[in-house]
Design an enzyme around this catalytic site. Structure first.
Site, PDB file in Angstrom:
ATOM      1  N   GLU A   1       7.271   9.228   9.464  1.00 54.37           N
ATOM      2  CA  GLU A   1       6.393   8.054   9.314  1.00 54.37           C
ATOM      3  C   GLU A   1       5.081   8.290  10.079  1.00 54.37           C
ATOM      4  O   GLU A   1       4.003   8.010   9.591  1.00 54.37           O
ATOM      5  CB  GLU A   1       7.115   6.814   9.860  1.00 54.37           C
ATOM      6  CG  GLU A   1       6.372   5.505   9.631  1.00 54.37           C
ATOM      7  CD  GLU A   1       7.156   4.296  10.137  1.00 54.37           C
ATOM      8  OE1 GLU A   1       8.164   4.473  10.854  1.00 54.37           O
ATOM      9  OE2 GLU A   1       6.753   3.165   9.814  1.00 54.37           O
TER      10      GLU A   1
ATOM     11  N   GLY B   1      -1.885  -3.628   7.782  1.00 52.15           N
ATOM     12  CA  GLY B   1      -1.087  -2.413   7.679  1.00 52.15           C
ATOM     13  C   GLY B   1      -1.014  -1.663   9.002  1.00 52.15           C
ATOM     14  O   GLY B   1      -0.359  -0.644   9.106  1.00 52.15           O
TER      15      GLY B   1
ATOM     16  N   ARG C   1       8.509   1.002  18.648  1.00 51.45           N
ATOM     17  CA  ARG C   1       8.267  -0.184  17.815  1.00 51.45           C
ATOM     18  C   ARG C   1       7.468  -1.229  18.593  1.00 51.45           C
ATOM     19  O   ARG C   1       7.363  -1.160  19.810  1.00 51.45           O
ATOM     20  CB  ARG C   1       9.620  -0.790  17.384  1.00 51.45           C
ATOM     21  CG  ARG C   1      10.478   0.141  16.522  1.00 51.45           C
ATOM     22  CD  ARG C   1       9.949   0.313  15.135  1.00 51.45           C
ATOM     23  NE  ARG C   1       9.749  -0.961  14.442  1.00 51.45           N
ATOM     24  CZ  ARG C   1       9.210  -1.076  13.219  1.00 51.45           C
ATOM     25  NH1 ARG C   1       8.823  -0.004  12.575  1.00 51.45           N
ATOM     26  NH2 ARG C   1       9.064  -2.240  12.664  1.00 51.45           N
TER      27      ARG C   1
ATOM     28  N   GLN D   1      -1.978  -6.780   1.803  1.00 51.75           N
ATOM     29  CA  GLN D   1      -2.105  -5.520   2.544  1.00 51.75           C
ATOM     30  C   GLN D   1      -3.355  -4.785   2.053  1.00 51.75           C
ATOM     31  O   GLN D   1      -3.941  -5.196   1.046  1.00 51.75           O
ATOM     32  CB  GLN D   1      -0.837  -4.661   2.349  1.00 51.75           C
ATOM     33  CG  GLN D   1      -0.026  -4.497   3.623  1.00 51.75           C
ATOM     34  CD  GLN D   1       1.105  -3.495   3.511  1.00 51.75           C
ATOM     35  OE1 GLN D   1       1.495  -3.094   2.416  1.00 51.75           O
ATOM     36  NE2 GLN D   1       1.643  -3.094   4.644  1.00 51.75           N
TER      37      GLN D   1
ATOM     38  N   TYR E   1      16.999  -5.847   6.866  1.00 50.65           N
ATOM     39  CA  TYR E   1      15.581  -6.062   7.211  1.00 50.65           C
ATOM     40  C   TYR E   1      15.334  -7.500   7.625  1.00 50.65           C
ATOM     41  O   TYR E   1      15.856  -8.436   7.033  1.00 50.65           O
ATOM     42  CB  TYR E   1      14.673  -5.734   6.015  1.00 50.65           C
ATOM     43  CG  TYR E   1      13.217  -5.898   6.353  1.00 50.65           C
ATOM     44  CD1 TYR E   1      12.516  -4.887   6.995  1.00 50.65           C
ATOM     45  CD2 TYR E   1      12.546  -7.085   6.052  1.00 50.65           C
ATOM     46  CE1 TYR E   1      11.179  -5.051   7.338  1.00 50.65           C
ATOM     47  CE2 TYR E   1      11.199  -7.256   6.390  1.00 50.65           C
ATOM     48  CZ  TYR E   1      10.528  -6.234   7.028  1.00 50.65           C
ATOM     49  OH  TYR E   1       9.206  -6.394   7.361  1.00 50.65           O
TER      50      TYR E   1
ATOM     51  N   TRP F   1       0.831  -1.221   0.000  1.00 46.94           N
ATOM     52  CA  TRP F   1       0.000   0.000   0.000  1.00 46.94           C
ATOM     53  C   TRP F   1       0.851   1.249   0.000  1.00 46.94           C
ATOM     54  O   TRP F   1       0.430   2.285  -0.522  1.00 46.94           O
ATOM     55  CB  TRP F   1      -1.133  -0.039   1.020  1.00 46.94           C
ATOM     56  CG  TRP F   1      -0.870   0.022   2.499  1.00 46.94           C
ATOM     57  CD1 TRP F   1       0.196  -0.454   3.169  1.00 46.94           C
ATOM     58  CD2 TRP F   1      -1.754   0.569   3.500  1.00 46.94           C
ATOM     59  NE1 TRP F   1       0.038  -0.254   4.522  1.00 46.94           N
ATOM     60  CE2 TRP F   1      -1.148   0.367   4.765  1.00 46.94           C
ATOM     61  CE3 TRP F   1      -3.002   1.197   3.455  1.00 46.94           C
ATOM     62  CZ2 TRP F   1      -1.748   0.776   5.965  1.00 46.94           C
ATOM     63  CZ3 TRP F   1      -3.594   1.610   4.642  1.00 46.94           C
ATOM     64  CH2 TRP F   1      -2.978   1.397   5.878  1.00 46.94           C
TER      65      TRP F   1
ATOM     66  N   ASP G   1       0.225  -2.699  12.173  1.00 47.75           N
ATOM     67  CA  ASP G   1       0.925  -3.868  12.710  1.00 47.75           C
ATOM     68  C   ASP G   1       0.608  -4.229  14.155  1.00 47.75           C
ATOM     69  O   ASP G   1       0.267  -5.355  14.460  1.00 47.75           O
ATOM     70  CB  ASP G   1       2.438  -3.660  12.581  1.00 47.75           C
ATOM     71  CG  ASP G   1       2.874  -3.404  11.142  1.00 47.75           C
ATOM     72  OD1 ASP G   1       2.007  -3.091  10.301  1.00 47.75           O
ATOM     73  OD2 ASP G   1       4.069  -3.524  10.853  1.00 47.75           O
TER      74      ASP G   1
ATOM     75  N   TRP H   1       1.173   1.923  16.088  1.00 46.26           N
ATOM     76  CA  TRP H   1      -0.270   1.967  15.819  1.00 46.26           C
ATOM     77  C   TRP H   1      -1.093   1.976  17.110  1.00 46.26           C
ATOM     78  O   TRP H   1      -2.267   1.646  17.101  1.00 46.26           O
ATOM     79  CB  TRP H   1      -0.680   0.794  14.927  1.00 46.26           C
ATOM     80  CG  TRP H   1      -0.147   0.944  13.540  1.00 46.26           C
ATOM     81  CD1 TRP H   1       0.994   0.403  13.025  1.00 46.26           C
ATOM     82  CD2 TRP H   1      -0.725   1.706  12.466  1.00 46.26           C
ATOM     83  NE1 TRP H   1       1.170   0.768  11.711  1.00 46.26           N
ATOM     84  CE2 TRP H   1       0.122   1.571  11.341  1.00 46.26           C
ATOM     85  CE3 TRP H   1      -1.875   2.501  12.337  1.00 46.26           C
ATOM     86  CZ2 TRP H   1      -0.137   2.184  10.118  1.00 46.26           C
ATOM     87  CZ3 TRP H   1      -2.144   3.112  11.118  1.00 46.26           C
ATOM     88  CH2 TRP H   1      -1.273   2.948  10.034  1.00 46.26           C
TER      89      TRP H   1
HETATM   90  C1  GLC Z   1       4.850  -0.769   8.749  1.00 48.06           C
HETATM   91  C2  GLC Z   1       3.423  -0.256   8.677  1.00 48.06           C
HETATM   92  C3  GLC Z   1       2.781  -0.686   7.372  1.00 48.06           C
HETATM   93  C4  GLC Z   1       3.648  -0.200   6.225  1.00 48.06           C
HETATM   94  C5  GLC Z   1       5.114  -0.593   6.376  1.00 48.06           C
HETATM   95  C6  GLC Z   1       6.026   0.115   5.403  1.00 48.06           C
HETATM   96  O1  GLC Z   1       4.888  -2.149   8.739  1.00 48.06           O
HETATM   97  O2  GLC Z   1       2.663  -0.688   9.768  1.00 48.06           O
HETATM   98  O3  GLC Z   1       1.482  -0.205   7.275  1.00 48.06           O
HETATM   99  O4  GLC Z   1       3.152  -0.658   5.020  1.00 48.06           O
HETATM  100  O5  GLC Z   1       5.571  -0.266   7.660  1.00 48.06           O
HETATM  101  O6  GLC Z   1       5.914   1.498   5.509  1.00 48.06           O
END
Ligand code: GLC
Length: 419
Positions: free
Chosen positions: A382, A156, A191, A101, A81, A35, A158, A339
């Site tokens: 972010e 999305g 986080r 997503q 990552y 997304w 998390d 979130w």
């Molecule tokens: C985190 C967010 C997710 C997003 C990703 C990359 O995992 O929660 O919504 O797509 O980062 O930005």
């Protein structure tokens, strides 16, 4: 000021541009996210339409044979990552994760077409792929017409409090040793916790154990939650897909049926006791009792629901900057943890633009102004603390910049919204 920020936002898109796809930000997220990429395409569409269409095409080139479009495409290995392609073992044409997503791509493609009608041939080619993806959700992910997620990352959002009860029920004692990378890029206090991470990984291991067979996962996966983010974005995306299909002379009868199903499903997310749209555990049938920014996505989905207004207004009034990802008055609100409290500009756009379309002008103007204010004061982060406006998480963030270019940074429209 606006001109300067326009330039900065464009520079961020260029900085994160890896050729055919855009990173959310360097370091923390070194791949193509689903997304995020749709937002990036829309951002590019405001100044480089050709690059915008390429972004969408690269995203859809990762589509699995069964129609799913993964949440991450691992184009090039990156040791920074975790969990990477070796852990996920996706089975698509490009190394990928095994979940999806929120399907906002069709809706952004509609916006791109408005900005660049000459892109119609490219949009037509993408249309049937998007339809196949939407069909995949309808086949594998519904519960009473609402769209379920099988992993918290799929929504999305998390570590949203929505998933706490379901996560508690997962036994992750045998998940094994692993090294997180996210906490070396960003303060761990912002986080998800280790408790959450163990379960994120356990769910990946379960998916891998059945080769990401969706039918088997429907039976054995210990996590299945009907989610407002998914349900409302898919409902909206189906409406946009239908409108484009009509324009392209496609048969859209099936999409009309999907819309009806999803409208019925959306109603099953209305929690009367909470006075808000809520996530619902599909395995236990229980609501999660969480008022979040996703609760306010009904307008984006084309549902102008007066029942949702009072709780949404309260949430807006409970913080300096709208709209917090979790109700600031709720127990467990954490203004800086991902979130569980922070404001996310991308959600502000989805919620705010939906309100604008549905005539909820006052709430919409508040959200749009706050979004712009956050970026004017603190750049393209972010996410942000809803009380202080402090930028948090990753910096130079692609989709935040896209929201500025496509929406928050258009002052004439902001004034119109406020009028
Ligand atoms: C985190 C967010 C997710 C997003 C990703 C990359 O995992 O929660 O919504 O797509 O980062 O930005």
């Amino acid at each position: 000021m606006t001109m300067e920020l326009d330039e900065q936002a464009r520079a961020i898109l260029r900085l994160n541009d890896m050729g055919g796809y855009t990173l959310p930000t360097h370091g923390l997220y070194p791949y193509q996210w689903n997304w995020d990429s749709a937002f990036a395409a829309w951002g590019f569409a405001t100044f480089d339409p050709d690059r915008a269409w390429t972004e969408m095409e690269t995203l859809m080139s990762g589509q699995w044979e069964d129609g799913m479009v993964p949440h991450i495409l691992f184009h090039r290995p990156d040791a920074g990552y975790f969990p990477g392609p070796d852990v996920w073992q996706g089975r698509g044409p490009i190394p990928s994760s095994g979940i999806s997503q929120p399907p906002v791509a069709a809706s952004f493609m509609a916006k791109m077409l408005d900005l660049d009608p000459s892109g119609e041939p490219r949009a037509r080619a993408l249309w049937s792929k998007l339809k196949k993806w939407h069909a995949w959700f309808m086949e594998w992910r519904l519960d009473k017409g609402a769209v379920c997620i099988t992993h918290p990352w799929e929504a999305g959002r998390d570590n949203a409090p929505d998933w706490d009860v379901a996560m508690m029920a997962i036994d992750a004692s045998d998940v094994g040793e692993y090294t997180r990378r996210d906490t070396s890029h960003v303060d761990p206090a912002m986080r998800p916790t280790k408790f959450d991470y163990d379960r994120y990984l356990k769910l990946v291991q379960i998916g891998v154990s059945v080769g990401w067979d969706h039918e088997k996962l429907r039976e054995i996966n210990p996590f299945r939650v009907a989610d407002p983010t998914m349900t409302f974005t898919l409902l909206r995306a189906q409406r946009d897909l239908l409108a484009m299909g009509r324009r392209f002379g496609e048969d859209v009868s099936e999409i009309s049926e999907w819309i009806t199903t999803l409208e019925i499903g959306a109603e099953t997310l209305w929690n009367p006791e909470l006075g808000a749209y809520d996530s619902r555990d599909a395995l236990t049938g229980m609501f999660n009792n969480v008022r979040s920014n996703a609760s306010a996505l009904c307008w984006y989905a084309g549902i102008n629901d007066p029942r949702a207004v009072p709780a949404t207004k309260r949430m807006l009034d409970a913080a300096e900057y709208a709209i917090a990802s979790f109700d600031p008055e709720a127990e467990g609100f954490e203004p800086l943890r991902y979130w569980r409290g922070p404001v996310w500009p991308i959600m502000n756009y989805l919620v705010g633009s939906g309100m604008e379309e549905q005539g909820q002008i006052e709430m919409a103007a508040r959200i749009r102004q706050d979004t712009a204010r956050l970026m004017e004061l603190n750049g393209f982060a972010e996410y942000y603390d809803p009380n202080e406006g402090t930028p948090a998480g990753g910096g130079s963030f692609t989709w935040t910049a896209a929201v500025w270019l496509g929406w928050a940074g258009r002052p004439s429209e902001r004034q119109r919204g406020a009028a």
